[in-house]
Each structure stands twice: as C-alpha cells, then as structure tokens.
Write a protein that holds these residues in place. Structure first.
Motif, PDB file in Angstrom:
ATOM      1  N   LEU A 157       0.615  -0.941  -0.022  1.00  0.00           N
ATOM      2  CA  LEU A 157       0.089   0.001   0.139  1.00  0.00           C
ATOM      3  C   LEU A 157       0.965   1.952   0.128  1.00  0.00           C
ATOM      4  O   LEU A 157       0.837   2.222  -0.725  1.00  0.00           O
ATOM      5  N   ALA A 158       1.860   1.242   0.677  1.00  0.00           N
ATOM      6  CA  ALA A 158       2.753   2.403   0.414  1.00  0.00           C
ATOM      7  C   ALA A 158       3.073   3.206  -0.674  1.00  0.00           C
ATOM      8  O   ALA A 158       3.501   3.875  -1.065  1.00  0.00           O
ATOM      9  N   GLY A 159       4.004   1.245  -1.121  1.00  0.00           N
ATOM     10  CA  GLY A 159       4.530   2.355  -2.460  1.00  0.00           C
ATOM     11  C   GLY A 159       3.829   2.280  -3.559  1.00  0.00           C
ATOM     12  O   GLY A 159       3.971   3.117  -4.332  1.00  0.00           O
ATOM     13  N   GLY A 160       2.649   2.008  -3.878  1.00  0.00           N
ATOM     14  CA  GLY A 160       1.200   1.527  -4.403  1.00  0.00           C
ATOM     15  C   GLY A 160       1.348   3.134  -4.484  1.00  0.00           C
ATOM     16  O   GLY A 160       1.495   4.662  -5.691  1.00  0.00           O
ATOM     17  N   ARG A 161       0.749   3.521  -3.216  1.00  0.00           N
ATOM     18  CA  ARG A 161       0.299   5.324  -2.962  1.00  0.00           C
ATOM     19  C   ARG A 161       1.144   6.192  -3.329  1.00  0.00           C
ATOM     20  O   ARG A 161       1.456   7.054  -3.823  1.00  0.00           O
ATOM     21  N   ALA A 162       3.187   5.905  -3.473  1.00  0.00           N
ATOM     22  CA  ALA A 162       3.770   7.103  -3.476  1.00  0.00           C
ATOM     23  C   ALA A 162       3.852   6.998  -4.958  1.00  0.00           C
ATOM     24  O   ALA A 162       3.791   8.339  -5.059  1.00  0.00           O
ATOM     25  N   LEU A 163       3.813   5.788  -5.661  1.00  0.00           N
ATOM     26  CA  LEU A 163       3.057   6.323  -7.954  1.00  0.00           C
ATOM     27  C   LEU A 163       2.515   6.924  -7.471  1.00  0.00           C
ATOM     28  O   LEU A 163       2.417   7.886  -8.747  1.00  0.00           O
ATOM     29  N   PRO A 355     -11.890  -2.357  -4.670  1.00  0.00           N
ATOM     30  CA  PRO A 355     -12.215  -1.296  -4.240  1.00  0.00           C
ATOM     31  C   PRO A 355     -11.046  -0.884  -3.312  1.00  0.00           C
ATOM     32  O   PRO A 355     -10.243  -1.639  -2.227  1.00  0.00           O
ATOM     33  N   TRP A 356     -10.466   0.391  -2.970  1.00  0.00           N
ATOM     34  CA  TRP A 356      -9.469   0.819  -2.220  1.00  0.00           C
ATOM     35  C   TRP A 356      -9.417   0.664  -0.679  1.00  0.00           C
ATOM     36  O   TRP A 356     -10.284   0.512  -0.188  1.00  0.00           O
ATOM     37  N   PRO A 357      -8.260   0.204  -0.437  1.00  0.00           N
ATOM     38  CA  PRO A 357      -6.897   0.027  -0.596  1.00  0.00           C
ATOM     39  C   PRO A 357      -6.368  -1.166  -1.633  1.00  0.00           C
ATOM     40  O   PRO A 357      -5.126  -1.667  -1.440  1.00  0.00           O
ATOM     41  N   ALA A 358      -7.773  -2.319  -2.003  1.00  0.00           N
ATOM     42  CA  ALA A 358      -7.235  -3.504  -2.643  1.00  0.00           C
ATOM     43  C   ALA A 358      -6.661  -2.463  -3.890  1.00  0.00           C
ATOM     44  O   ALA A 358      -5.311  -3.555  -3.915  1.00  0.00           O
ATOM     45  N   THR A 359      -7.432  -2.280  -4.679  1.00  0.00           N
ATOM     46  CA  THR A 359      -6.598  -1.557  -5.512  1.00  0.00           C
ATOM     47  C   THR A 359      -6.528   0.069  -5.958  1.00  0.00           C
ATOM     48  O   THR A 359      -7.912   0.496  -5.188  1.00  0.00           O
TER      49      THR A 359
END
Lengths: 397, 397
Positions: A157-163, A355-359
């Motif tokens: 989640l942290a990595g995806g959110r940063a992108l 739905p968030w935070p799954a994707t």
C-alpha cells in the motif's frame, strides 16, 4: 505483431524452464511445484492476452466505428511474490504489449538474478521492451518520465500510494493501476460443515505470500475456529521472500499475542492463527505471511475494500447468504462460494480488482483479457472511409 | 428502478419545456432554437441511459459470472455551457443514476434560476438526488466528502485540475472524470474544395462556447483561409455565458492582433479569425468564444490531447489522409471526416473523451451508454448459486 512476440516470449520461458525454476527458487524460496505451476500460468497468460489483443474490438453506430488505440509507453513494476505471473514478464507487461504499448519494467530489487534472466528473455522477444533497476528514487523517476502514459503495479500500500501521488502531481496526471492491500475476509455461515484443510492451505501455501490469502475468518463456531487453527499450526512453511517480510511476520505474531489466543505451529516463518472475541483495528489490515485472524465476536466488523470475499455456506444457509451478499459485493471485486480465494484463474470473466485499498482502480482488472483495456483507449472514427482507417489497424497489433 | 426515475425526469423536462426555455434563455443568453434542441437531446439521453443501465451486462466463464455494481455516491459538477445536456440533469447525472448510484450535484454559481428549476425537477423524480450550492470551497469540500466515490466534471482546465488534486490527496483517492480543455484541430488537405459555411458556423454557433468548437484550422491554402475568415466575420453572435468569458474573449482578440492577421466581424462578442504563418504557443490553447486560429505555416504544429480532430479531404487526398490519421488517433478521442466536430450524437459507439488536457480519463466517455461504466465496477461471482445472487440484481437497477 504483438501476438507473435508474446507467443515467442512464452516459448522461450518454456524452453528455459529448468534454469528459471532453479534461479527463481534459489532467490525467492518458493517451492519447485509452485514455480512450475506459475510458469505454466504465465506462458498461458502471454498467449491468451496476445490472442485477445490481436482480436481487438469495435463499437459501431450509424456512421461511427469506435476502435481501441494504445495509450503510449507503460511503466510496469515487477512484484516480488509472483516473480513470473506478476513479474517482469507477467500480466501487466503482457497486457501492455498486447495493447500495442511500449513497456519499461522496473525490476524488483530483491531479485537481481531473476530480473536479469527474465529481462534477457523479454529483450530477445518483445518489441519496445526495456528493464530498469534501482530503489524508490528510480521508481518515482520512472512514474514522472514524460514518456510514461500509465502505470501497472503490484505491491505494498505504501509503495503504491507513493507512485499514485507522483503520477497525480505530474503536469499531465496519468492513471496508476495498483494492486496493493487486501484482507480477503471469509464468512463462515451457520450450517457450514466442510473441511478446514483447503482453507488452512489457502492461508499457509507459499508461506501466506499471496495477494488473495484469506486474512480474516469470521465464524460463530468455536469448534470450527479451533479446527482451523490446528490445521494452520500443522502446516509446513518455507522461507519468506525477504528478511524484512519475515521480520514483519514475526512482529505480527508478537502483537497478536496481546490481541487474542495465538495457536502457533513450528518452523520459520511460524504458521499461526489468532482467535479473538473482541475486534481490534489490526485485524482489518493485511498481514503478509502464514497467519490468519479467526474472529468469533458477535458484531460483524468493519472491513475495507478487498480483492475477494468468501462465503462458506451449508444446507439451509441460503437466507443468510442472500442477506450478506450485497454488502460483500459493495466491498470486494470477487465473491467466492464454498471454495478458497487463492488461485485466480486467467479467464475471460475474471475480475481481479476491488475498492480501495485493495486497488487504486476498482473499475479495472489486472488478470484476464479485460486487463488489456487498461492500456488502450477508444477512438471514434466518424465518417472516415474504411479504406482510409484500416491501415490504422497497425495501431491494434 | 432507476430507469423509471430517469423516464419520469425526462417527462417532466418535456412538460415544463416552455418555462425551461424561458428561464435558461434569460440566464445564459443561449438562443431558443439551441435550447429546444438541447432539451430534446437531454430527454433522449435520460431515457437511453436508463434503458442501458437497466439492461446491464455479464461476462461469463465456466463457474464465474461477472456483473456490474454501483461504485457509491457520485459528485457531479454542472457545466455552464450546456445547462441541460451537461447540467444538473445532464449526462453525468443520468449515467450515475443509470448505474444505480446516489448523486450529489454541485450547481453552477452563474446560473441560480436554472439551477433552482432543474434541482426541483430532479428532486421530484430521481432517487438519492441532492443539489448543493457554493463556490470553489464548496466544490473541494464535496470532492473530499468521504461518501463520494467518483466525480463527474465538465469545465475549465484549472477547475478540473483543482478537483483532481483534491481527489488524489484523499486518504482513499477517487477517480475524477473531468472534461476540460480541447483545441479540436481541423486539417484541411490539399484537394479539399468544400464549402466553408459549415466550418464557420461550427466556430461561431452558440458564440463559440462548445467543448468541440474547432479552435485551430491548418491549411496550405491562403484562399481557403481568407474565405473561412470572411465567413466567420460575417457570423452573428449572442452574448456569452458570463461577463468573465466575454472579457477573456476580448482579451484574446487583443493578444491575437500581435500574433497574426485578425479578420474580425461585428457584434459583442466579436467573431474573428487570426491568420498566421508563424506558430505561437497560444495557438495551441483552447479559447472559448467565436474565434479560430487559421494556420498557414509549413511545419505541422505540436498540439496537445483533444476531444476531436477533423480531416477535410478532397478527391485524391487518400494518401495524405492515411499518412496523417495515426498521429491524429494518438492525440484525439474522435476523428471527424469531412464534417464538423460540434454536434456529438448520443449513440452507442460515441467516444467523447481524449488525452490530457482534453480529459483526465481518456479511457472513458462522458457521452453515450458507455458513460455509465464510469460509475459502476465489475464483481466476479465465483461458484455462487444463481438463486443466491439474483437478488443482488437489486444492485443493478
């Protein structure tokens, strides 16, 4: 033709199967049987997406034909937990190539030998294919690269959110198709009397490092809870993908001991269940590794968006299931009935999203032919004579 | 049933047509004929989307049925330039209701009486429908509201970008479907010998306040340029939607006089063309109002993503058109052949979208039945007995 390239890529993966299984096994800790199955899934996926990309589609109205065109260069981030199916030559790369897009893949830093081997195969078979290396800075630079028009990511989640944040801050924001964090709750209904073996295996197989691992089981039966916990504790595990993941799993076990009754097995990582009557917010979070929360409380807990939700139902549970289903459909991308959520078939109807935070993009799927549509967009041709636009078929390789 | 509600809404718009045309005409300056045509388009759109939403769709594979579910409450921002078709009861609202979603519409502050009238009709006919009022702060608050799961917007680039930034900064980022700024270039090929009347009307109708107004015409013919410029100058205009828009149009005319030869007509706003041999970055920007850039230079200019690109071709222009088309398809969402880009039919194959900055979501369309899919997402039902999930048909009204 992208289809030919994807077929050639699949063929080379098969030809080098022994080397792949050896290198990836040594670097990831994943077992041979799992890697051979994942290789077969990956080659099948490359061919299926190649076929679907080449077939294309049309929407037609009088005077208008709408066709798909590739959106441009795609940045793909290889996942560590599926080094083949979601790796450098995995679904994101295959669907982007099938869409007719150039691809730049960021290799996973924990798997240098795997990356080198798969990058070589990709370079020899795929058009407009490049692999880049590095840490978080390299990832952000890639997302900010003006050539990039969309991003595919599977990871934390942290990595995806940063992108996502980097993509949203561009002068021209681009979509990030990120699959991140999923609880995958299992709802055991009153009359379910099935075996616990398959569910325990779904928790512990691949040492619990699957995006659809069931992380929460909700049941009213203390007997079912004990039986499942014993089956989980009896499971065999293998080393986790990285030391950091192993440490996080061990830390979660320590935390869990203060939140409920922990039933732990042997080995490293240690398979365990935490049985709880009181809800705790940590139970709603994804925990990578061979662990599961078994919740016996009366109140149905709040849970966030998820890739899957599973119903285990027995005879006479129909009314209960019907009452539960709408809430599950509102939170998950796939509802599994009397089976386990792990094992995502690469088929036309598959929806691997949620739905968030799954994707980050619950309208899309990262598995199956519909994943191609993430990387192309419709263009309406209004009144354009067919002899003019058919050469544009080059855009739909 | 959403379909019944959308039909009832269409019926009430028709029943109150005289009042609508009077109130909207007084408040917007738009002419009666245009408003009557827009009303018919809007009622047809409500019914078409109602039908398509109710029909739903399925993807099927062995053991899996995938169906659409509504994503949740949608925030819609009413546009000023299409007070009916893209307004409070326009396409975004209709597609969200057709998807089964609750809707909260932010009224356009420049049109208080229009808003009051349309809000009343919506409240009397649509389920889960609310209208909110205010300025930019109210807009941002709405996008940040945790209930909101997606946003539909038609308006300026600055306005759309502000909503996108707010949506991307949420704890749970949500998609913004924004249609913003479009140049809609027209490419006149060597042998085109058609009339300029339709093209001039496309520039000046509705005083040039259409999202698909052709803002740039590229031609090698000084004769065509002069002829088009004269036709534009001879056009009649009516007052613009707001004083700010009128001032921006006048300021653009002043700027244009330093960039090329301005051929201006009479009236307020003044219809004008700027004929130029040298490219200037301002020519690549959208200018609301009855103006067009006619570019006679040798170099094909760089242009950004656009809703449309138009080709005007004569006999023997096939090779030139074939060479041009791929670049146009890479930049626009709709290619128009020997016609004008204004006038977007509400039909199944329509694609009203395009790459940044035309829209924030080039994979989607804001016109036609496919617009419904912006507001629902697929859920795979794996092994779920049909007698259990068919009640979930309630989710697909």
């Amino acid at each position: 033709m992208s289809r030919d390239a994807l077929y050639a890529c699949a063929k080379q993966l098969e030809d080098r199967a022994e080397e792949i299984v050896e290198v990836l096994g040594a670097e990831t800790g994943l077992l041979e049987g799992r890697l051979r199955a994942e290789l077969e899934r990956t080659t099948g996926q490359l061919r299926l997406l190649g076929d679907h990309g080449a077939a294309g589609w049309r929407r037609e109205s009088p005077g208008i034909v709408t066709v798909p065109v590739p959106v441009g260069t795609i940045a793909v981030f290889a996942a560590s937990n599926f080094p083949l199916a979601f790796g450098i030559l995995g679904g994101d790369t295959a669907s982007a190539v099938a869409a007719g897009c150039p691809v730049i893949v960021k290799a996973h830093p924990a798997q240098p030998r795997t990356s080198e081997l798969l990058a070589l195969i990709g370079s020899e078979t795929l058009p407009d294919f490049e692999v880049v290396y590095g840490g978080p800075d390299a990832s952000l630079s890639l997302v900010r690269d003006p050539r990039i028009k969309a991003v595919g990511f599977t990871g934390s989640l942290a990595g995806g959110r940063a992108l996502m944040d980097a993509a949203a801050a561009r002068p021209d924001p681009i979509p990030v198709y990120a699959e991140m964090s999923s609880l995958n709750p299992v709802f055991v209904l009153s009359n379910y009397d099935g075996d616990v073996a398959a569910l325990a295996a779904s928790v512990t197989n691949s040492s619990g490092q699957l995006c659809t691992k069931p992380g929460l089981v909700i049941t009213a039966s203390a007997e079912f809870a004990a039986s499942l916990a014993n089956a989980v504790a009896d499971s065999t595990t293998h080393r986790m993908l990285t030391p950091a993941m192993a440490a996080a799993h061990a830390a979660w076990q320590t935390e869990a001991e203060s939140l409920g009754e922990v039933v732990a097995g042997k080995g490293e990582p240690t398979p365990f269940s935490v049985i709880a009557h009181e809800w705790h917010p940590s139970f709603g979070e994804e925990h990578f590794g061979p662990s599961v929360v078994i919740y016996l409380g009366d109140e149905l807990p709040e849970w966030e968006g998820s890739l899957t939700a599973t119903i285990l139902a027995g005879a006479d549970d129909s009314a209960e299931a019907r009452a539960l289903l709408p809430a599950l459909m509102a939170k998950a991308g796939r509802i599994v009935w009397n089976s386990v959520p792990t094992g995502v078939a690469v088929v036309a109807a598959m929806q691997h999203g949620g739905p968030w935070p799954a994707t980050s993009a619950p309208w899309s799927t990262s598995v199956g032919p519909a994943s191609i549509e993430r990387f192309r967009r419709p263009v309406a041709l209004q009144g354009v004579p067919s002899e003019i636009w058919s050469p544009a078929g080059d855009l739909n390789p």
